[in-house]
Write a protein that holds these residues in place. Structure first.
Motif, short mmCIF file in Angstrom:
data_model
loop_
_atom_site.label_atom_id
_atom_site.label_comp_id
_atom_site.label_asym_id
_atom_site.label_seq_id
_atom_site.Cartn_x
_atom_site.Cartn_y
_atom_site.Cartn_z
N UNK A 1 29.33 29.37 41.91
CA UNK A 1 29.87 30.74 42.00
C UNK A 1 29.01 31.69 41.19
N UNK A 2 29.04 32.95 41.54
CA UNK A 2 28.26 33.94 40.80
C UNK A 2 29.10 34.53 39.67
N UNK A 3 30.36 34.34 39.71
CA UNK A 3 31.24 34.75 38.62
C UNK A 3 32.55 34.00 38.80
N UNK A 4 33.33 33.96 37.74
CA UNK A 4 34.57 33.19 37.86
C UNK A 4 35.66 34.05 38.52
N UNK A 5 36.46 33.40 39.32
CA UNK A 5 37.63 34.07 39.89
C UNK A 5 38.85 33.46 39.21
N UNK A 6 39.72 34.30 38.70
CA UNK A 6 40.92 33.77 38.06
C UNK A 6 41.90 33.30 39.13
N UNK B 1 39.60 42.15 41.46
CA UNK B 1 39.02 43.33 42.13
C UNK B 1 38.36 44.26 41.11
N UNK B 2 39.00 44.43 39.96
CA UNK B 2 38.40 45.30 38.93
C UNK B 2 37.05 44.73 38.49
N UNK B 3 36.99 43.41 38.31
CA UNK B 3 35.71 42.77 37.91
C UNK B 3 34.67 42.98 39.01
N UNK B 4 35.06 42.74 40.27
CA UNK B 4 34.11 42.91 41.38
C UNK B 4 33.71 44.37 41.57
N UNK B 5 34.67 45.27 41.34
CA UNK B 5 34.35 46.70 41.45
C UNK B 5 33.27 47.08 40.45
#
Lengths: 276, 232
Positions: B1-6, B111-115
């Protein structure tokens, strides 16, 4: 097509075609449940795993979700593969907590001056998060794999603001083409004896080419699709082919029961009645 | 993954509601801005295509470091712009939650992290192309690598402040525990940065009009290797 999908390049993410196949072609008691009821049940499952702190209750919710999935005649073998990424996400997040959470030591490893100890609270924390994640993943897949596209359109139109619903539904429809495009490019790489195990730089460049092609073709297609849509009088709203009727009384009763459970869980949590 | 998803259950109900509210406000701003611009059908379909490629790309495992899944969010920001890119990442998160890649309750925080990745990716790429005169690869690489680094640090900060449900550790101890995944995500972010750099260079060679809008305010053409190769 019942067990696996030729188009899928990973066992860890459900293939959209397989999801659609189960939603459109399979019949079960869960498929016949009203989509609004299933959407509401998903909301309550998510809320319950967030609110409930007791491990046993969380395990009951997971068993319920698994039973729901099995009743929908969905593939249990594939579900195990689809658990991989949620487990990775949970474990990477909490693995350090297993060793650092205060509690009774269960196991201890000493390497020179370094002492690593697994605590009971650390393990409980990890187990709870795993059960919570798997309960929602299982139930969510069961819902997504038993609601047909025409009903997804109706629910999206009712729940989301106009532009967001339109974009969501366009994405849903384009997903089949773009995922096929990427798998076609990967097939082409394989058929030309393109070895997928290379150095990091070559891999990165190769996949960059694949994704760049996918984006370029996606933009070209978007141009054609938008012109065709405008030519047909598209005004920004997706047509509703079939409305979703109101749930039956017994389904409303199930949702009512879940509401009661949630209220009890909230009262229990915030009045300090529930144990950890 | 490129970042963690909670996943669901990681954050307490109060924080779940808080981050949903923040995400809803940000998406509201994006929709208001699109309404002001009177977004065309073409732009809408382009953003939907971007979202679908983002989801489809995630379905492919890249055989680097035992297997990576990419989200391409900074790239979506570069190609679709901040407003449509914001809607695209929300939609990606909705689809991801449906298949278990990130929870439904934590769509707000995810979504805030991805934004942040979309916005940082967009503005860094634009700044590097229009003001610093970097070539497309360097701009794309810097935009994605920086966006993903900042988002990885954001994840640490968000979880440290909110705490993980059932954990008895304080903010400092929680943050300390998360440095390992932050370091891992930053490492993977550098790979995604390289990939983004190659993709924007590739798109710049084959279909430069796709990058026209984000590079429009350039006063002077930057020393782009790709352009030199094409003689232009």
């Amino acid at each position: 097509m019942t067990d696996t999908s030729r188009r899928s390049y990973t066992k860890h993410v459900p293939d959209i075609r397989l999801i659609t196949h189960y939603a459109e072609k399979t019949d079960s008691i869960i498929h016949r449940v009203n989509p609004w009821t299933k959407a509401a049940m998903l909301f309550f499952i998510v809320a319950l795993v967030t609110v409930v702190m007791d491990f046993l209750l969380l395990a009951v919710i997971y068993v319920f979700a698994l039973g729901f999935y099995a009743a929908a005649k969905l593939p249990l073998k594939l579900l195990v593969g689809w658990y991989f990424l949620p487990l990775v996400f949970v474990l990477t997040l909490v693995i350090m907590f297993v060793f650092t959470e205060p509690g009774t030591e269960i196991a201890r490893l000493t390497i020179g001056t370094l002492v690593i100890a697994v605590t009971d609270n650390g393990l409980i924390l990890m187990a709870k998060l795993v059960v919570r994640a798997l309960a929602v993943v299982t139930f969510s897949l069961a819902v997504f794999m038993t609601i047909s596209y025409k009903h997804v359109v109706y629910i999206a139109r009712r729940l989301m603001p106009g532009p967001l619903a339109t974009m969501f539904l366009l994405t849903y429809r384009f997903l089949y083409v773009t995922s096929d495009e990427i798998t076609d490019l990967l097939d082409a790489v394989h058929s030309k004896n393109g070895n997928m195990v290379r150095g990091m730089l070559k891999q990165t460049k190769m996949f960059a080419g694949i994704f760049a092609h996918a984006f370029i073709h996606a933009f070209d297609r978007a141009d054609r699709v938008s012109k065709a849509m405008e030519a047909r009088g598209f005004t920004g709203d997706f047509p509703i082919v079939e409305r979703v009727s109101a749930p039956r009384p017994r389904e409303i009763a199930v949702v009512g029961a879940l509401t009661v459970f949630l209220v009890l869980a909230l009262v229990s949590r915030y009045s300090g009645m529930e144990g950890g | 993954m490129a970042h963690i998803h909670l996943e669901d259950g990681a954050l307490s109900p109060i924080w779940v509601i808080f981050w949903w509210a923040v995400a809803a406000a940000l998406i509201g701003v994006a929709m208001w801005s699109l309404k002001r611009e009177r977004v065309s059908t073409r732009k809408m379909t382009v953003a939907a295509m971007c979202a679908s490629v983002g989801i489809a790309a995630f379905m492919v495992t890249i055989p680097v470091f035992g297997g990576l899944h990419l989200n391409l969010t900074p790239l979506i920001g570069i190609l679709a712009g901040p407003a449509l890119g914001s809607l695209a990442v929300l939609i990606i998160n909705l689809f991801s939650a449906a298949v278990g890649h990130g929870g439904w309750g934590v769509i707000g925080v995810n979504t805030v992290v991805n934004l942040s990745e979309v916005l940082i990716g967009y503005y860094i790429y634009r700044t590097f192309r229009t003001r610093v005169n970097l070539n497309r690869f360097a701009s794309g690489f810097s935009a994605a690598a920086l966006a993903l680094t900042i988002s990885a640090l954001m994840v640490v900060a968000i979880i440290a402040v909110a705490g993980i449900q059932d954990s008895h550790l304080d903010e400092e101890e929680t943050a300390h525990n998360l440095w390992l995944i932050a370091a891992m995500n930053i490492g993977v972010g550098l790979i995604e940065g390289g990939l983004t750099g190659y993709i924007v260079s590739f798109i710049g060679r084959i279909k430069p009009d796709l990058l026209e809008e984000i590079e429009r305010s350039r006063e002077k053409r930057p020393p782009d290797e790709d352009a030199h190769k094409k003689g232009g």
